[in-house]
Design an enzyme around this catalytic site. Structure first.
Site, PDB file in Angstrom:
ATOM      1  N   HIS A  27     -85.068   7.013  50.208  1.00  9.76           N
ATOM      2  CA  HIS A  27     -84.516   7.661  51.400  1.00  9.76           C
ATOM      3  C   HIS A  27     -83.652   8.831  50.905  1.00  9.76           C
ATOM      4  O   HIS A  27     -83.086   8.773  49.820  1.00  9.76           O
ATOM      5  CB  HIS A  27     -83.650   6.627  52.123  1.00  9.76           C
ATOM      6  CG  HIS A  27     -83.127   7.052  53.455  1.00  9.76           C
ATOM      7  ND1 HIS A  27     -82.009   7.837  53.606  1.00  9.76           N
ATOM      8  CD2 HIS A  27     -83.556   6.773  54.711  1.00  9.76           C
ATOM      9  CE1 HIS A  27     -81.780   8.015  54.898  1.00  9.76           C
ATOM     10  NE2 HIS A  27     -82.699   7.390  55.589  1.00  9.76           N
ATOM     11  N   ASP A  49     -80.192   0.526  46.787  1.00  9.73           N
ATOM     12  CA  ASP A  49     -80.102   0.827  48.211  1.00  9.73           C
ATOM     13  C   ASP A  49     -80.766  -0.337  48.953  1.00  9.73           C
ATOM     14  O   ASP A  49     -81.987  -0.458  48.974  1.00  9.73           O
ATOM     15  CB  ASP A  49     -80.817   2.154  48.475  1.00  9.73           C
ATOM     16  CG  ASP A  49     -80.981   2.438  49.965  1.00  9.73           C
ATOM     17  OD1 ASP A  49     -80.663   1.560  50.788  1.00  9.73           O
ATOM     18  OD2 ASP A  49     -81.445   3.547  50.290  1.00  9.73           O
ATOM     19  N   GLN A 105     -82.826  -1.593  53.779  1.00  9.20           N
ATOM     20  CA  GLN A 105     -83.976  -2.230  54.435  1.00  9.20           C
ATOM     21  C   GLN A 105     -84.245  -3.637  53.909  1.00  9.20           C
ATOM     22  O   GLN A 105     -85.171  -4.293  54.368  1.00  9.20           O
ATOM     23  CB  GLN A 105     -85.239  -1.374  54.248  1.00  9.20           C
ATOM     24  CG  GLN A 105     -85.159  -0.023  54.907  1.00  9.20           C
ATOM     25  CD  GLN A 105     -85.044  -0.112  56.431  1.00  9.20           C
ATOM     26  OE1 GLN A 105     -85.387  -1.127  57.038  1.00  9.20           O
ATOM     27  NE2 GLN A 105     -84.559   0.949  57.038  1.00  9.20           N
ATOM     28  N   LYS A 144     -78.400  -1.949  60.843  1.00  6.27           N
ATOM     29  CA  LYS A 144     -79.771  -2.429  60.647  1.00  6.27           C
ATOM     30  C   LYS A 144     -79.778  -3.956  60.505  1.00  6.27           C
ATOM     31  O   LYS A 144     -80.826  -4.565  60.314  1.00  6.27           O
ATOM     32  CB  LYS A 144     -80.385  -1.793  59.398  1.00  6.27           C
ATOM     33  CG  LYS A 144     -80.523  -0.274  59.493  1.00  6.27           C
ATOM     34  CD  LYS A 144     -81.126   0.286  58.232  1.00  6.27           C
ATOM     35  CE  LYS A 144     -80.899   1.766  58.049  1.00  6.27           C
ATOM     36  NZ  LYS A 144     -81.691   2.618  58.928  1.00  6.27           N
ATOM     37  N   CYS A 162     -86.723  10.384  56.814  1.00  5.34           N
ATOM     38  CA  CYS A 162     -85.755  10.775  55.773  1.00  5.34           C
ATOM     39  C   CYS A 162     -86.288  10.428  54.395  1.00  5.34           C
ATOM     40  O   CYS A 162     -85.525   9.990  53.522  1.00  5.34           O
ATOM     41  CB  CYS A 162     -84.384  10.136  56.000  1.00  5.34           C
ATOM     42  SG  CYS A 162     -83.626  10.635  57.541  1.00  5.34           S
TER      43      CYS A 162
HETATM   44  N1  PMP Z   1     -81.572   3.875  52.800  1.00 10.52           N
HETATM   45  C1  PMP Z   1     -82.618   3.403  53.477  1.00 10.52           C
HETATM   46  C2  PMP Z   1     -83.738   2.749  52.738  1.00 10.52           C
HETATM   47  C3  PMP Z   1     -82.632   3.518  54.867  1.00 10.52           C
HETATM   48  O1  PMP Z   1     -83.681   3.047  55.558  1.00 10.52           O
HETATM   49  C4  PMP Z   1     -81.544   4.139  55.524  1.00 10.52           C
HETATM   50  C5  PMP Z   1     -81.531   4.307  57.028  1.00 10.52           C
HETATM   51  N2  PMP Z   1     -82.703   4.812  57.575  1.00 10.52           N
HETATM   52  C6  PMP Z   1     -80.481   4.598  54.761  1.00 10.52           C
HETATM   53  C7  PMP Z   1     -80.531   4.451  53.405  1.00 10.52           C
HETATM   54  C8  PMP Z   1     -79.290   5.272  55.376  1.00 10.52           C
HETATM   55  O2  PMP Z   1     -78.571   4.387  56.157  1.00 10.52           O
HETATM   56  P1  PMP Z   1     -77.356   4.880  57.040  1.00 10.52           P
HETATM   57  O3  PMP Z   1     -77.856   6.042  57.848  1.00 10.52           O
HETATM   58  O4  PMP Z   1     -77.014   3.715  57.888  1.00 10.52           O
HETATM   59  O5  PMP Z   1     -76.256   5.276  56.107  1.00 10.52           O
END
Ligand code: PMP
Length: 408
Positions: free
Chosen positions: A124, A201, A204, A227, A365
């Protein structure tokens, strides 16, 4: 233990029970943000209506109650992640802030010219751009683990990237764009072999798998509450205590200091050192309640439920004319990304929405993933424990509508 009645659990989630464009909502955008159980809503309302005050500062009763709620949430998250002490849990604004914290605080103190940061092609943007910012500042270099055609990391290539200059290995546990579950324990072990810092990270992963940071062996693990069936505004950065203790702060302000004078200040111990200012107390309380709820349902049961739904969805969606699944890893969690021949994913998303089906369409993203698979974007259905076959049937019906409109 008997399996929970997942159909009955849907009654716990108020947001599911509404219509969109006159159709029952089929909410399949859980990887972006998931809905809150009533128990979480109740905890947040109780906090705001009876218990709110600022934390850590007051001798009065409400401040102590609020502090106990906030620190209670920290202890719950500690147990949920298998961390060895509550001080290893830093509350952040979310995954993004957690990774920026490590990149800025650890990176500025430890990275130098020519040092290497290993990321993967499925990250991401929030596990790419923070590293680019600090790499530019420190003269460090980013190396990238490539993906195979199934959307799995090429582990042989990864081992080839490791060397004496590798200072950081930062990878996702589960890909938000592809659903791939990465072999994190193996990656961490290899990274440790060259003395690199390991940052995972977990945005997910935590909603879908039981995560045990001690078993993974990583230095850092970040995720977001929104999430994980809890309110937005709070996230968690697990950090191994010895590493946190050796890091300077990244933001200054109240609560993160020991002594302040105009000649200089000294820092509080972790986690306070990394929690400058008033935190999102109610959201943290909500996160604690969400973790309690999920543990009540059972994380293993949730994983099994979602695996079954993913298999059902993969088979049914694959059979729609013109569909191509993007991300066919052997080990996947809860994400079904796909394209339809000659149809822009935004059109898929809009047509599905008109039938009450919520999916995401875009680059998620994760633009390097889109580039790797030579698509501008995908449509993505992402599952939660509260989804059911009827949601997936609604998705498949909607995709047949799309196929009909576009003559596929
Ligand atoms: N890493 C991953 C794998 C994600 O799916 C996301 C959210 N789409 C993020 C980071 C970022 O999370 P946040 O916007 O809640 O900081």
């Amino acid at each position: 233990m008997t399996a929970p009645d997942f159909e009955a659990l849907r009654a716990d989630i108020p947001a599911l029970h509404q219509e969109v464009h006159g159709r029952p909502l089929a909410y399949l955008d859980n990887a972006a943000s998931s809905h809150l159980p009533q128990a979480v809503l109740d905890a947040v309302v109780r906090y705001h209506s009876r218990e709110h005050s600022n934390v850590h500062r007051g001798v009065h009763t409400l401040s102590q109650v609020a502090t106990e709620r906030y620190e209670g949430a920290r202890r719950r998250v500690q147990r949920f992640l298998g961390a060895s002490r509550p001080e290893e849990i830093v509350f952040t604004r979310g995954t993004t802030e957690g990774i920026n914290l490590v990149a800025q605080a650890w990176g500025r103190a430890n990275l130098g010219a020519g040092d290497e940061i290993v990321l993967s092609e499925l990250e991401h943007h929030s596990n790419i751009v923070p590293w680019q910012l600090i790499a530019q500042e420190r003269g460090a270099v980013i190396r990238v683990i490539p993906l195979n055609d199934a959307g799995e990391l090429d582990l042989a290539a990864f081992r080839g990237l490791l060397g004496p200059r590798t200072r950081v290995v930062a990878v996702a546990h589960v890909s938000n764009a592809l659903g791939t579950i990465n072999p994190v324990a193996e990656i961490v072990a290899a990274a440790k072999g060259v003395g690199a810092l390991t940052v995972i990270d977990g945005a997910q992963a935590v909603p879908h798998l039981r995560v045990d940071v001690a078993a993974l062996g990583c230095d850092f693990y970040a995720f977001s509450a929104h999430k994980l069936y809890a309110p937005p505004g709070v996230g968690v950065l697990y950090g191994r205590y010895a590493v946190l203790e050796g890091m300077p702060p990244w933001q200054g302000g109240g609560d993160m200091i020991e002594v302040v004078s105009f000649e200089g200040s000294t820092w509080a111990k972790p986690p306070s050192r990394f929690e400058a200012g008033t935190p999102s107390i109610a959201a943290a309380v909500g996160l604690g309640a969400a973790v309690e709820y999920l543990e009540g349902v059972g994380l293993e049961a949730i994983a099994a439920r979602e695996d079954a739904l993913l298999a059902y969805a993969t088979e049914a969606v694959s059979a729609v004319p013109g569909v191509r699944i993007i991300g066919t890893a052997a080990s996947k969690a809860s994400v079904l990304s796909f394209v339809m021949e000659g149809v822009h994913p935004h059109d898929i998303g809009t047509i599905l929405d008109s039938e009450g089906v919520a999916v995401r369409a875009g680059h998620h993203c994760a633009q390097p993933v889109m580039r790797r698979f030579k698509v501008p974007a995908t449509a993505r259905a992402s599952l939660a424990f509260y989804n059911n076959e009827a949601d997936i049937d609604a998705l498949v019906r909607g995709l047949h509508t799309v196929a009909g409109i576009f003559g596929l």
